[in-house]
Design a protein around this motif. Sequence first.
Motif: not given
Length: 317
Positions: A225-238
């Motif tokens: 069962h899915a009980v947790g989540v972590l989503v990562t983003m990254s900006w090439d311009a930065d």
Amino acid sequence: MHDLTWRPLTPRDAQASADLLNAMETADGIGENYTAEDTLQELIDPYADLERASLAAFDGDVMAGYLKIRFKPSAEEVHRVFLDGGVHPAYRRRGIGATLVDAGVAAAKVVHELHHPSAKLVVDVNRPERIAGLAELVRSRGFVPVRYFQRMEHSLSALDVPVLPDGFAVEPWSKRNNEDFRNVRNEAYRDHWGAVPMPADLWRNKITNQTFRPDVSFLLREAGHAVGVLVTMSWDADTEATGVRDAHFMVIGTLREYRRRGVAGALMGHALRAAAGQGYDRASLNVDSADPLGAFGVFEKAGFVSTMRYVRWALEV
């Protein structure tokens, strides 16, 4: 003011928008750099009504300032709309900002009546407090500070993070489990201040876009069962502007029954190790300073330190 051309934004303004935002970054130093692809993603937001609720000022081909309103896909008692905008440093102190804020409040009323007329309307502005002149501008229009958020950063050095408890497993994002990611986020954020569920179209626009990093985004399961989540983003311009490759943890959440058990900290530890292993220079996140679940303390314990404070300004209409 009279030398400027005023009109609503369109997706064709992506490059001009990026140029404006990058000029603002040179003056404000808030760590936000953009490509035209990044600004296009914001201009095609399904909950930004550009025709009715945006305005930009142009001096020839140069965008001198802009505003856009983003309304919520759902609302119960309160409908909080975001007023986003800015003025090019070369055009500040000419009344453009005040004109844009006033137009933004008026536009917020229009989209509010179209989508959630039975709810109470609140217009929000969420910006770093270090931007010169912003506090004076929004206060003059009746906005008051209602919440503070911290940007926190982790150097990814000397990682001493907890391991997942027995019975839990982590898997990276895939097209197969994308809906599990979205559903856990929506359930986990149900009691977060100001948050509403993200429908699939908004999830595609704001999360699984060109800044999404699936190899550093994880789903936590117990007994399947899915009980947790972590989503990562990254900006090439930065990265290009600063030379620092940042893994920004945009979403961190667990279902209510799994809180205060060390699960979120272990999931974050897994992501920190993954980011370090993939060559990121640091990790970052934003957290509500008044979060009743103690998230700020959890992140401090994990090694994150505060680097900048954001103010949420609100106007009850």
